[in-house]
Each structure stands twice: as C-alpha cells, then as structure tokens.
Design an enzyme around this catalytic site. Sequence first.
Site, PDB file in Angstrom:
ATOM      1  N   HIS A   2      33.951  49.854  22.306  1.00 43.20           N
ATOM      2  CA  HIS A   2      34.334  51.257  22.519  1.00 43.20           C
ATOM      3  C   HIS A   2      35.609  51.550  21.741  1.00 43.20           C
ATOM      4  CE1 HIS A   2      31.281  52.233  25.476  1.00 43.20           C
ATOM      5  NE2 HIS A   2      31.535  51.101  26.106  1.00 43.20           N
ATOM      6  N   TRP A   5      37.443  54.624  23.327  1.00 44.36           N
ATOM      7  CA  TRP A   5      37.871  54.515  24.731  1.00 44.36           C
ATOM      8  C   TRP A   5      38.852  53.372  24.959  1.00 44.36           C
ATOM      9  CZ3 TRP A   5      38.334  58.283  27.796  1.00 44.36           C
ATOM     10  CH2 TRP A   5      37.483  59.380  27.666  1.00 44.36           C
ATOM     11  N   ARG A 148      31.769  61.024  15.104  1.00 42.16           N
ATOM     12  CA  ARG A 148      33.068  60.817  15.769  1.00 42.16           C
ATOM     13  C   ARG A 148      33.811  62.135  16.015  1.00 42.16           C
ATOM     14  NH1 ARG A 148      32.254  55.995  17.858  1.00 42.16           N
ATOM     15  NH2 ARG A 148      34.454  56.023  18.442  1.00 42.16           N
ATOM     16  N   LEU A 149      33.063  63.227  16.191  1.00 41.39           N
ATOM     17  CA  LEU A 149      33.672  64.512  16.561  1.00 41.39           C
ATOM     18  C   LEU A 149      34.111  64.493  18.035  1.00 41.39           C
ATOM     19  CD1 LEU A 149      34.093  66.857  14.684  1.00 41.39           C
ATOM     20  CD2 LEU A 149      31.974  67.890  15.519  1.00 41.39           C
ATOM     21  N   LEU A 388      30.218  70.151  38.450  1.00 36.92           N
ATOM     22  CA  LEU A 388      29.065  70.986  38.115  1.00 36.92           C
ATOM     23  C   LEU A 388      28.305  70.465  36.894  1.00 36.92           C
ATOM     24  CD1 LEU A 388      30.989  74.307  38.579  1.00 36.92           C
ATOM     25  CD2 LEU A 388      29.459  73.202  40.234  1.00 36.92           C
TER      26      LEU A 388
HETATM   27  S1  MYA Z   1      29.383  64.712  30.162  1.00 29.73           S
HETATM   28  C1  MYA Z   1      28.161  65.566  29.208  1.00 29.73           C
HETATM   29  C2  MYA Z   1      28.216  65.134  27.769  1.00 29.73           C
HETATM   30  N1  MYA Z   1      27.345  65.919  26.930  1.00 29.73           N
HETATM   31  C3  MYA Z   1      26.107  65.572  26.589  1.00 29.73           C
HETATM   32  O1  MYA Z   1      25.618  64.520  26.949  1.00 29.73           O
HETATM   33  C4  MYA Z   1      25.367  66.591  25.743  1.00 29.73           C
HETATM   34  C5  MYA Z   1      24.504  65.964  24.677  1.00 29.73           C
HETATM   35  N2  MYA Z   1      25.288  65.056  23.860  1.00 29.73           N
HETATM   36  C6  MYA Z   1      26.239  65.454  22.965  1.00 29.73           C
HETATM   37  O2  MYA Z   1      26.543  66.613  22.779  1.00 29.73           O
HETATM   38  C7  MYA Z   1      26.944  64.333  22.207  1.00 29.73           C
HETATM   39  O3  MYA Z   1      26.140  63.163  22.215  1.00 29.73           O
HETATM   40  C8  MYA Z   1      28.343  63.995  22.775  1.00 29.73           C
HETATM   41  C9  MYA Z   1      28.939  62.805  22.030  1.00 29.73           C
HETATM   42  C10 MYA Z   1      29.274  65.201  22.570  1.00 29.73           C
HETATM   43  C11 MYA Z   1      28.280  63.637  24.251  1.00 29.73           C
HETATM   44  N3  MYA Z   1      31.867  61.414  27.610  1.00 29.73           N
HETATM   45  O4  MYA Z   1      31.152  62.147  18.291  1.00 29.73           O
HETATM   46  P1  MYA Z   1      30.594  60.791  18.534  1.00 29.73           P
HETATM   47  C12 MYA Z   1      31.948  58.590  23.310  1.00 29.73           C
HETATM   48  C13 MYA Z   1      32.893  60.768  27.007  1.00 29.73           C
HETATM   49  O5  MYA Z   1      30.290  59.999  17.300  1.00 29.73           O
HETATM   50  P2  MYA Z   1      28.246  62.063  19.636  1.00 29.73           P
HETATM   51  C14 MYA Z   1      30.796  65.723  30.032  1.00 29.73           C
HETATM   52  O6  MYA Z   1      30.742  66.821  29.570  1.00 29.73           O
HETATM   53  C15 MYA Z   1      31.259  57.335  22.875  1.00 29.73           C
HETATM   54  O7  MYA Z   1      31.340  56.346  23.888  1.00 29.73           O
HETATM   55  N4  MYA Z   1      32.776  60.058  25.867  1.00 29.73           N
HETATM   56  O8  MYA Z   1      29.281  60.851  19.478  1.00 29.73           O
HETATM   57  C16 MYA Z   1      32.112  65.111  30.473  1.00 29.73           C
HETATM   58  C17 MYA Z   1      32.031  56.988  21.625  1.00 29.73           C
HETATM   59  O9  MYA Z   1      33.293  56.417  21.947  1.00 29.73           O
HETATM   60  P3  MYA Z   1      33.463  54.805  21.878  1.00 29.73           P
HETATM   61  C18 MYA Z   1      31.552  60.015  25.319  1.00 29.73           C
HETATM   62  O10 MYA Z   1      27.026  61.523  20.271  1.00 29.73           O
HETATM   63  C19 MYA Z   1      32.909  64.748  29.228  1.00 29.73           C
HETATM   64  C20 MYA Z   1      32.311  58.352  21.028  1.00 29.73           C
HETATM   65  O11 MYA Z   1      32.192  59.311  22.116  1.00 29.73           O
HETATM   66  C21 MYA Z   1      30.447  60.663  25.889  1.00 29.73           C
HETATM   67  O12 MYA Z   1      28.084  62.829  18.352  1.00 29.73           O
HETATM   68  C22 MYA Z   1      34.151  63.950  29.517  1.00 29.73           C
HETATM   69  C23 MYA Z   1      31.290  58.722  19.975  1.00 29.73           C
HETATM   70  O13 MYA Z   1      31.622  59.984  19.475  1.00 29.73           O
HETATM   71  C24 MYA Z   1      30.641  61.374  27.088  1.00 29.73           C
HETATM   72  N5  MYA Z   1      29.642  62.014  27.702  1.00 29.73           N
HETATM   73  O14 MYA Z   1      28.953  63.058  20.683  1.00 29.73           O
HETATM   74  C25 MYA Z   1      34.939  63.636  28.267  1.00 29.73           C
HETATM   75  N6  MYA Z   1      29.384  60.436  25.101  1.00 29.73           N
HETATM   76  O15 MYA Z   1      33.260  54.425  20.449  1.00 29.73           O
HETATM   77  C26 MYA Z   1      36.136  62.746  28.521  1.00 29.73           C
HETATM   78  C27 MYA Z   1      29.799  59.672  24.088  1.00 29.73           C
HETATM   79  O16 MYA Z   1      34.854  54.502  22.360  1.00 29.73           O
HETATM   80  C28 MYA Z   1      37.271  63.502  29.125  1.00 29.73           C
HETATM   81  N7  MYA Z   1      31.110  59.404  24.215  1.00 29.73           N
HETATM   82  O17 MYA Z   1      32.404  54.232  22.778  1.00 29.73           O
HETATM   83  C29 MYA Z   1      38.500  62.637  29.283  1.00 29.73           C
HETATM   84  C30 MYA Z   1      39.671  63.368  29.918  1.00 29.73           C
HETATM   85  C31 MYA Z   1      40.331  64.336  28.947  1.00 29.73           C
HETATM   86  C32 MYA Z   1      41.450  65.151  29.572  1.00 29.73           C
HETATM   87  C33 MYA Z   1      42.684  64.325  29.930  1.00 29.73           C
HETATM   88  C34 MYA Z   1      43.799  65.220  30.455  1.00 29.73           C
HETATM   89  C35 MYA Z   1      44.941  64.437  30.876  1.00 29.73           C
HETATM   90  O1  JJ1 Z   2      15.998  64.890  36.592  1.00 27.15           O
HETATM   91  C1  JJ1 Z   2      16.012  63.696  36.384  1.00 27.15           C
HETATM   92  N1  JJ1 Z   2      14.919  62.957  36.391  1.00 27.15           N
HETATM   93  C2  JJ1 Z   2      13.641  63.494  36.832  1.00 27.15           C
HETATM   94  C3  JJ1 Z   2      12.738  63.818  35.678  1.00 27.15           C
HETATM   95  C4  JJ1 Z   2      12.361  62.623  34.880  1.00 27.15           C
HETATM   96  C5  JJ1 Z   2      11.560  62.985  33.685  1.00 27.15           C
HETATM   97  C6  JJ1 Z   2      11.372  61.787  32.811  1.00 27.15           C
HETATM   98  N2  JJ1 Z   2      12.601  61.217  32.345  1.00 27.15           N
HETATM   99  C7  JJ1 Z   2      13.038  62.510  37.826  1.00 27.15           C
HETATM  100  N3  JJ1 Z   2      11.948  62.919  38.426  1.00 27.15           N
HETATM  101  C8  JJ1 Z   2      11.297  62.185  39.489  1.00 27.15           C
HETATM  102  C9  JJ1 Z   2      11.267  63.069  40.707  1.00 27.15           C
HETATM  103  C10 JJ1 Z   2      10.423  62.532  41.855  1.00 27.15           C
HETATM  104  C11 JJ1 Z   2      10.138  63.685  42.819  1.00 27.15           C
HETATM  105  C12 JJ1 Z   2       9.337  63.207  44.010  1.00 27.15           C
HETATM  106  C13 JJ1 Z   2      10.023  62.045  44.677  1.00 27.15           C
HETATM  107  C14 JJ1 Z   2      10.329  60.918  43.703  1.00 27.15           C
HETATM  108  C15 JJ1 Z   2      11.148  61.406  42.557  1.00 27.15           C
HETATM  109  O2  JJ1 Z   2      13.565  61.439  38.049  1.00 27.15           O
HETATM  110  C16 JJ1 Z   2      17.313  62.964  36.076  1.00 27.15           C
HETATM  111  C17 JJ1 Z   2      18.040  62.598  37.331  1.00 27.15           C
HETATM  112  O3  JJ1 Z   2      17.260  61.773  38.104  1.00 27.15           O
HETATM  113  N4  JJ1 Z   2      18.156  63.829  35.292  1.00 27.15           N
HETATM  114  C18 JJ1 Z   2      18.632  63.470  34.109  1.00 27.15           C
HETATM  115  O4  JJ1 Z   2      18.388  62.390  33.602  1.00 27.15           O
HETATM  116  C19 JJ1 Z   2      19.522  64.472  33.450  1.00 27.15           C
HETATM  117  C20 JJ1 Z   2      20.825  63.874  33.039  1.00 27.15           C
HETATM  118  C21 JJ1 Z   2      21.625  63.255  34.175  1.00 27.15           C
HETATM  119  C22 JJ1 Z   2      23.033  62.908  33.740  1.00 27.15           C
HETATM  120  C23 JJ1 Z   2      23.868  64.134  33.792  1.00 27.15           C
HETATM  121  C24 JJ1 Z   2      25.165  64.109  33.073  1.00 27.15           C
HETATM  122  C25 JJ1 Z   2      25.984  65.237  33.593  1.00 27.15           C
HETATM  123  C26 JJ1 Z   2      26.995  65.787  32.672  1.00 27.15           C
HETATM  124  C27 JJ1 Z   2      28.347  65.883  33.288  1.00 27.15           C
HETATM  125  O5  JJ1 Z   2      28.804  67.163  33.438  1.00 27.15           O
END
Ligand code: MYA
Ligand code: JJ1
Length: 388
Positions: A2, A5, A148-149, A388
């Site tokens: 990582h 991280w 790495r954005l 949320l």
């Molecule tokens: S969780 C929801 C996250 N969003 C998604 O999953 C949506 C779909 N995915 C994407 O948009 C992209 O794949 C994202 C990564 C943007 C997630 N939290 O730019 P990269 C690390 C933290 O090349 P991409 C939510 O919203 C990864 O381990 N880090 O990768 C809460 C690697 O680092 P390292 C993550 O895939 C967010 C690096 O990023 C996550 O293009 C909390 C790679 O970067 C993740 N979910 O973009 C954020 N996913 O090499 C932290 C990947 O070290 C907040 N990475 O393993 C921290 C507190 C900040 C405030 C502090 C205040 C004091």
């Molecule tokens: O919704 C989720 N899974 C569903 C659908 C699976 C589809 C195939 N992958 C699921 N369904 C089974 C339901 C079944 C109903 C009858 C009883 C038995 C079970 O399991 C999953 C959660 O389980 N959702 C996701 O994977 C979405 C991403 C979760 C990570 C969210 C990150 C949050 C971001 C932070 O803000």
Amino acid sequence: KHKFWETQPVGQFKDAGDTSLPEGPIEPPTPLSEVKQEPYNLPSQYEWTTCDMDSEETCNEVYNLLKNNYVEDDENMFRFNYSKEFLRWALRPPGFYHSWHIGVRAKTSKKLVAFITGVPARIRVRDEVVKMAEINFLCVHKKLRTKRLAPVMIKEVTRRVHLENIWQAAYTAGVILPTPITTCQYWHRSLNPKKLIDVGFSRLGARMTMNRTIKLFKLPDSPATPGFRKMELCDVPAVTRLLRNYLSQFVVAPDFDESDVEHWLLPTEDVVDSYLVESPETHEITDFCSFYTLPSSILGNQNYSSLKAAYSYYNVSTKTPLLQLMNDTLIVAKLKNFDVFNALDVMHNESVLKELKFGPGDGQLHYYLYNYRMQSALKPSELGLVLL
Ligand code: MYA
Ligand code: JJ1
C-alpha cells in the site's frame, strides 16, 4: 503493497496486536500556519473545483458522475444511484463546509471527472468526543482509474479538513485498507422477491418455487405496534434524548445533538424515513426506527432499470422488542414499495436479522478512522455508527 496508505497516519497492518501503542491520535495537530496553503498538484490536464451543491447544475453533474461511476457489487450487476435530494441532504448537515465538497474537472472540457467529500461530525470513541470529518463519495471516472488520482484527492480533502482545525476522520469502504476498526456484514430482507430474483439480486432457494418464496416473504398489511407513527419536528427533543442514551453503550458512535437529529432523522421524502412508538397511555416516546433510501441502477436487465432499496439507519428499542419494531419497519418499507431492506450487523441488529428472514449478502463494509488508533478491532455489535 500500500504505497499510499503506508505514508498515512492510520493503523498499519504491521502494528496489529502491538499493545504498547496507545489508543488515540497517531499524530498531534500541527499549527494551522504550517498547513499547506495551496492545493496539491493534479496532472496538468485537470483542475480542482469546489462543488456547490446548492447549484442545480453542479448537483446534476455530481449526480451523473456518481450514477455512472460510483460503487458496484463484485459482479458489476448493480451500481449505487444516490438521488440529488439525497446528495444535498448528505452533504449539507449542520456546520458543513462548502470547501469539503471537492471535484476535479478536465481543464479544456470542464467535465467533472472525480469527486470526494467530507462533512463534520462529532464522534465519540469510548469516553472521548472527537471532532471528525466523515469522508464519502470518493469517485474517479472509470476512464481515469489506476492513475493514482485517489491519493491526491484524499490528501487534498485532508488538507482542507486540517484548515478547519480538524485532525481525525471516519470512513467506510468495501475494500480492505490499513486497518479496519471493524468489518460488518450486509444482510438483505426481500420485500419484492420476484423482482429480486428476476434481476439477479437473489436466487430461488433449494427446493423452493416462486409461489412458496413469495409466501415466505409476505408481511402484514400494517404495523402492529400501538402508537407507531412517523416522527415529527416536535419529537426532536425526545428522540435526541432516546438516541443519545441508546448510543452511549457503543464504543464508537456519533454524539448527536438536537440540530443533528433534526437534520439526520427528521423524515425527508425519498431520503430518510423515521418512525417512533408513542405510548398511548403516557405519550412517552419509547422506541424509534429509521432507514434511508438508496436505489441502485440495475446494469443490463431487459425488464428493470432500478432497484429500490431501504437501508437500516438508527433504531432504538426500550419498550417494544427490537424484533417487533424492525418488523413494523419492514412493513412500512413494503408499503412504500421498496424491493429490499438492507442492514448491517451493527448495534443490536444481529440478534433479530435471522428471525426477520434477512440473509447474508456477498458484500462487507469495512469501517476506518484516520489519525486515531484503536488498541484492537471492535465487534460489529460494538459499533454505533452508520455512514451513508
Ligand atoms: S468508499 C467508496 C469508494 N468509491 C468507489 O468504490 C467508487 C468506484 N471506484 C472508484 O471510483 C475508484 O476505484 C476509487 C479509487 C476512487 C475508489 N478508499 O487512483 P488510484 C487506494 C480509500 O490509482 P482508482 C468512500 O467513498 C488504493 O488502496 N483508498 O485508484 C470512502 C491505492 O492506495 P495504496 C482507496 O481505482 C473514501 C490507491 O487508492 C479506496 O483509480 C475514504 C490507488 O489509487 C477507497 N475506497 O481510484 C477515503 N480505493 O497503493 C479515505 C482505493 O496505498 C479518507 N484506494 O493501496 C481518509 C481520511 C481523509 C480525511 C482526513 C482528515 C483529517
Ligand atoms: O447488494 C449486495 N449484494 C447482493 C447482490 C449480489 C449480486 C451479485 N454480486 C446480494 N444479494 C443476495 C440477497 C439474498 C436475499 C435473500 C436472502 C439471502 C440474501 O448479496 C452487496 C452487499 O451484500 N452490495 C455490494 O456489494 C455493494 C458494495 C458494498 C460496499 C459498499 C462500499 C460503500 C462505500 C462507502 O461510502
């Protein structure tokens, strides 16, 4: 492993189990004059933008970025589709900062290509109430992934949080990062089993027919508990007292005051629903339940494009058994036409999920703190926080 991280003040995997490390802040605050005054550098084709969620146009751009690029399940069948009203609610709680709603645009086209947000919260960890940022909605456009954005966005939101003299954060993710304070399981309760099966969200159980499945998940036509009703503005003081008292038993939980309860729990159409039990005799408010609305887009189904999901939020039972309270919650969710009711195994949820015909999902949710070490991981039932 990582590369990013490893450089951050978070619990590192190598320190797991090291009891010599104290619980609490990992780094002390620095003087505000030492916080970097300029934004971090982006690749030259991109520029920072602060997203004004009051602006209909900006809110639309954020909505569309997330609708097309935000979180999917592991088989890419569903993608979260947060509504505009939900995003406005989630991002404008009491004391929010516009500067924590951060976008990245392509310089030439001005297209929004990435997003990350923070909102302020007071979170109690054991006996200490800590000012934190709740970080959410980190999203990089699918075409700009793995460049790495994300680390730059995380550093920039950290800088802007530091400028407000806040040094800790809480966040959740579906991926494992260094190091979860707890890992929660998603559970799902079918309300509209035929549609869930038709779209591949769930499957017919072994030795089950569609008719038997529909019968299995049938619910009564109306809530059973006398005095069960929607929460109103006049209930804010009583709900705040009930919730504060309930949340005091968890190791990590929000420290809600009346303005927080008004914002986060007063019903808002198609965003958050809250119900309570008012004793018909004493008019005391004894129990509370709530859920938020988060639909998912259904990717590539001929018949359906959206899954209507309710997510369990905060529940408090003092008089009505939690089982009955949550069953009434399922009934109102069904009446409101939700297809599925989702819950995590946080707080006391685990004790009622099986009996209420929830099944475990294929997803987990990891909870994290930034710049705050926990001696050891928590059980999900020790966590009183829902993000949320
Ligand atoms: S969780 C929801 C996250 N969003 C998604 O999953 C949506 C779909 N995915 C994407 O948009 C992209 O794949 C994202 C990564 C943007 C997630 N939290 O730019 P990269 C690390 C933290 O090349 P991409 C939510 O919203 C990864 O381990 N880090 O990768 C809460 C690697 O680092 P390292 C993550 O895939 C967010 C690096 O990023 C996550 O293009 C909390 C790679 O970067 C993740 N979910 O973009 C954020 N996913 O090499 C932290 C990947 O070290 C907040 N990475 O393993 C921290 C507190 C900040 C405030 C502090 C205040 C004091
Ligand atoms: O919704 C989720 N899974 C569903 C659908 C699976 C589809 C195939 N992958 C699921 N369904 C089974 C339901 C079944 C109903 C009858 C009883 C038995 C079970 O399991 C999953 C959660 O389980 N959702 C996701 O994977 C979405 C991403 C979760 C990570 C969210 C990150 C949050 C971001 C932070 O803000």
